[in-house]
Design a protein around this motif. Structure first.
Motif, PDB file in Angstrom:
ATOM      1  N   LYS B  13     -30.253 -32.233  57.317  1.00 51.01           N
ATOM      2  CA  LYS B  13     -31.316 -31.541  56.993  1.00 51.01           C
ATOM      3  C   LYS B  13     -32.522 -31.651  57.867  1.00 51.01           C
ATOM      4  O   LYS B  13     -32.629 -32.427  58.819  1.00 51.01           O
ATOM      5  N   GLU B  14     -33.495 -30.865  58.007  1.00 53.30           N
ATOM      6  CA  GLU B  14     -34.646 -30.863  58.868  1.00 53.30           C
ATOM      7  C   GLU B  14     -35.764 -31.476  58.087  1.00 53.30           C
ATOM      8  O   GLU B  14     -35.967 -31.396  56.683  1.00 53.30           O
ATOM      9  N   LYS B  15     -36.574 -32.028  58.988  1.00 56.32           N
ATOM     10  CA  LYS B  15     -37.890 -32.671  58.188  1.00 56.32           C
ATOM     11  C   LYS B  15     -38.598 -31.633  57.252  1.00 56.32           C
ATOM     12  O   LYS B  15     -38.533 -30.330  57.428  1.00 56.32           O
ATOM     13  N   ARG B  16     -38.929 -32.234  56.373  1.00 57.12           N
ATOM     14  CA  ARG B  16     -39.794 -31.395  55.145  1.00 57.12           C
ATOM     15  C   ARG B  16     -38.882 -30.621  54.309  1.00 57.12           C
ATOM     16  O   ARG B  16     -39.547 -29.907  53.238  1.00 57.12           O
ATOM     17  N   GLU B  17     -37.614 -30.746  54.525  1.00 60.44           N
ATOM     18  CA  GLU B  17     -36.562 -29.858  53.745  1.00 60.44           C
ATOM     19  C   GLU B  17     -36.208 -30.734  52.396  1.00 60.44           C
ATOM     20  O   GLU B  17     -36.776 -31.905  52.354  1.00 60.44           O
ATOM     21  N   THR B  18     -35.605 -30.109  51.433  1.00 58.01           N
ATOM     22  CA  THR B  18     -35.245 -30.921  50.357  1.00 58.01           C
ATOM     23  C   THR B  18     -33.762 -31.279  50.513  1.00 58.01           C
ATOM     24  O   THR B  18     -32.851 -30.436  50.834  1.00 58.01           O
ATOM     25  N   ALA B  19     -33.368 -32.045  49.609  1.00 61.21           N
ATOM     26  CA  ALA B  19     -31.740 -32.525  49.738  1.00 61.21           C
ATOM     27  C   ALA B  19     -31.380 -32.735  48.290  1.00 61.21           C
ATOM     28  O   ALA B  19     -32.066 -33.514  47.697  1.00 61.21           O
ATOM     29  N   THR B  20     -30.160 -32.466  47.684  1.00 59.74           N
ATOM     30  CA  THR B  20     -29.760 -33.095  46.647  1.00 59.74           C
ATOM     31  C   THR B  20     -28.498 -33.668  46.678  1.00 59.74           C
ATOM     32  O   THR B  20     -27.515 -33.061  47.056  1.00 59.74           O
ATOM     33  N   LEU B  21     -28.441 -34.964  46.257  1.00 56.50           N
ATOM     34  CA  LEU B  21     -26.944 -35.650  46.278  1.00 56.50           C
ATOM     35  C   LEU B  21     -26.489 -35.784  44.707  1.00 56.50           C
ATOM     36  O   LEU B  21     -27.210 -35.794  43.778  1.00 56.50           O
ATOM     37  N   LYS B  22     -25.175 -35.594  44.736  1.00 52.93           N
ATOM     38  CA  LYS B  22     -24.476 -35.623  43.498  1.00 52.93           C
ATOM     39  C   LYS B  22     -23.650 -37.099  43.430  1.00 52.93           C
ATOM     40  O   LYS B  22     -23.015 -37.121  44.476  1.00 52.93           O
ATOM     41  N   CYS B  23     -23.566 -37.346  42.166  1.00 58.18           N
ATOM     42  CA  CYS B  23     -22.826 -38.548  41.602  1.00 58.18           C
ATOM     43  C   CYS B  23     -21.977 -38.305  40.541  1.00 58.18           C
ATOM     44  O   CYS B  23     -22.522 -38.121  39.462  1.00 58.18           O
ATOM     45  N   TYR B  24     -20.556 -38.559  40.571  1.00 52.24           N
ATOM     46  CA  TYR B  24     -19.750 -38.476  39.420  1.00 52.24           C
ATOM     47  C   TYR B  24     -19.096 -39.861  39.051  1.00 52.24           C
ATOM     48  O   TYR B  24     -18.384 -40.446  39.762  1.00 52.24           O
ATOM     49  N   PRO B  25     -19.542 -40.584  38.120  1.00 50.57           N
ATOM     50  CA  PRO B  25     -19.109 -42.040  37.775  1.00 50.57           C
ATOM     51  C   PRO B  25     -17.458 -42.141  37.259  1.00 50.57           C
ATOM     52  O   PRO B  25     -17.073 -41.137  36.990  1.00 50.57           O
ATOM     53  N   ILE B  26     -17.345 -43.171  37.397  1.00 53.55           N
ATOM     54  CA  ILE B  26     -15.971 -43.718  36.788  1.00 53.55           C
ATOM     55  C   ILE B  26     -15.796 -43.250  35.546  1.00 53.55           C
ATOM     56  O   ILE B  26     -16.618 -43.560  34.595  1.00 53.55           O
ATOM     57  N   PRO B  27     -14.930 -42.563  34.921  1.00 58.04           N
ATOM     58  CA  PRO B  27     -14.711 -42.150  33.568  1.00 58.04           C
ATOM     59  C   PRO B  27     -15.011 -42.992  32.595  1.00 58.04           C
ATOM     60  O   PRO B  27     -14.429 -44.342  32.837  1.00 58.04           O
ATOM     61  N   ARG B  28     -15.670 -42.949  31.838  1.00 58.11           N
ATOM     62  CA  ARG B  28     -16.146 -43.954  30.531  1.00 58.11           C
ATOM     63  C   ARG B  28     -17.149 -44.844  30.836  1.00 58.11           C
ATOM     64  O   ARG B  28     -17.619 -45.718  30.093  1.00 58.11           O
ATOM     65  N   HIS B  29     -17.900 -44.773  32.285  1.00 61.84           N
ATOM     66  CA  HIS B  29     -18.935 -45.563  32.724  1.00 61.84           C
ATOM     67  C   HIS B  29     -20.015 -44.876  32.065  1.00 61.84           C
ATOM     68  O   HIS B  29     -20.265 -43.701  32.383  1.00 61.84           O
ATOM     69  N   ASP B  30     -21.005 -45.727  31.743  1.00 59.47           N
ATOM     70  CA  ASP B  30     -22.139 -45.093  31.091  1.00 59.47           C
ATOM     71  C   ASP B  30     -23.532 -45.093  31.908  1.00 59.47           C
ATOM     72  O   ASP B  30     -24.673 -44.814  31.607  1.00 59.47           O
ATOM     73  N   THR B  31     -23.520 -45.948  33.049  1.00 62.38           N
ATOM     74  CA  THR B  31     -24.739 -46.219  33.918  1.00 62.38           C
ATOM     75  C   THR B  31     -24.269 -45.574  35.264  1.00 62.38           C
ATOM     76  O   THR B  31     -23.149 -46.099  36.049  1.00 62.38           O
ATOM     77  N   VAL B  32     -25.538 -45.285  35.999  1.00 60.22           N
ATOM     78  CA  VAL B  32     -25.113 -44.841  37.399  1.00 60.22           C
ATOM     79  C   VAL B  32     -26.408 -45.424  38.040  1.00 60.22           C
ATOM     80  O   VAL B  32     -27.560 -45.723  37.386  1.00 60.22           O
ATOM     81  N   TYR B  33     -26.346 -45.949  39.293  1.00 56.93           N
ATOM     82  CA  TYR B  33     -27.179 -46.369  40.141  1.00 56.93           C
ATOM     83  C   TYR B  33     -27.095 -45.877  41.551  1.00 56.93           C
ATOM     84  O   TYR B  33     -26.153 -45.464  42.071  1.00 56.93           O
ATOM     85  N   TRP B  34     -28.402 -45.865  42.168  1.00 57.26           N
ATOM     86  CA  TRP B  34     -28.509 -45.081  43.286  1.00 57.26           C
ATOM     87  C   TRP B  34     -29.100 -46.276  44.401  1.00 57.26           C
ATOM     88  O   TRP B  34     -30.157 -47.074  44.030  1.00 57.26           O
ATOM     89  N   TYR B  35     -28.362 -46.245  45.502  1.00 60.74           N
ATOM     90  CA  TYR B  35     -28.607 -47.117  46.812  1.00 60.74           C
ATOM     91  C   TYR B  35     -29.063 -46.618  47.976  1.00 60.74           C
ATOM     92  O   TYR B  35     -28.337 -45.399  48.321  1.00 60.74           O
TER      93      TYR B  35
END
Lengths: 114, 114
Positions: B13-35
């Motif tokens: 991406k260029e400076k000042r642009e936006t980005a969207t990252l996606k995460c699909y957890p392990i099946p039956r996991h109820d919590t997601v974390y971002w690092y």
């Protein structure tokens, strides 16, 4: 300040030798986890030890936890070239209720010389 | 066994642009974390969600936001991107209602801001 600090920062040993890495932390925890990361790759979960446990084994891995000293060690026995990676300890904050973010140490870079 | 899935794996991406990252957890996991992991750094916790509600908050900039959807996948939205946002972004998941905070990490999204 950093919750987890690994010691040593870098370790180079011969294949077949044992490797020991240490981790210290500052606050109360529910559990401590060890992860392995190959350069620029994802974090692989190795082992979790709860605060009421003192020692845990998994294959060639042995983890100890001393909550009175706020420290943990990871021992890898009979090292292999494929064990070359960075190793991180990670702690939660004992808030209760789960879903806590982890605080990682700086990591130990382990090199296994063939 | 199914693992955490992240997309895209690489993003420029260029400076000042936006980005969207996606995460699909392990099946039956109820919590997601971002690092976020900068070059040569340890992973830094950003935010977590348990059962679609924000659970814990770390060093997430105000320019970033995240949410967890009804199917438990999560998205990290990053706006007004800066050069310093270039990093590896990891998502992790856990089965918090199972009682342990054992977090399993995805392969990461490498974000480069030019």
């Amino acid at each position: 300040s950093q919750q987890g600090e690994e010691d040593p920062q870098a370790l180079s040993i011969q294949e077949g030798e044992n490797a020991t890495m240490n981790c210290s932390y500052k606050t109360s925890i529910n559990n401590l986890q060890w992860y392995r990361q190959n350069s620029g790759r994802g974090l692989v979960h190795l082992i979790l030890i709860r605060s009421n446990e003192r020692e845990k084994h998994s294959g060639r891995l042995r983890v100890t936890l001393d909550t009175s000293k706020k420290s943990s060690s990871l021992l890898i026995t009979a090292s292999r070239a494929a064990d070359t990676a960075s190793y991180f300890c990670a702690t939660d904050r004992a808030r209760g209720g789960g879903a806590d973010g982890l605080t990682f140490g700086k990591g130990t870079h382990l090199i296994i010389q063939p | 066994a199914a693992g955490v899935i992240q997309s895209p794996r690489h993003l420029i991406k260029e400076k000042r642009e936006t980005a969207t990252l996606k995460c699909y957890p392990i099946p039956r996991h109820d919590t997601v974390y971002w690092y976020q992991q900068g070059p040569g750094q340890d992973p830094q916790f950003l935010i977590s969600f348990y059962e679609k509600m924000q659970s814990d908050k770390g060093s997430i900039p105000d320019r970033f936001s995240a949410q967890q959807f009804s199917d438990y996948h999560s998205e990290l939205n990053m706006s007004s991107l800066e050069l310093g946002d270039s990093a590896l972004y990891f998502c992790a998941s856990s089965h918090t209602s199972g009682g342990a905070n054992e977090q399993f990490f995805g392969p990461g999204t490498r974000l480069t801001v030019l």
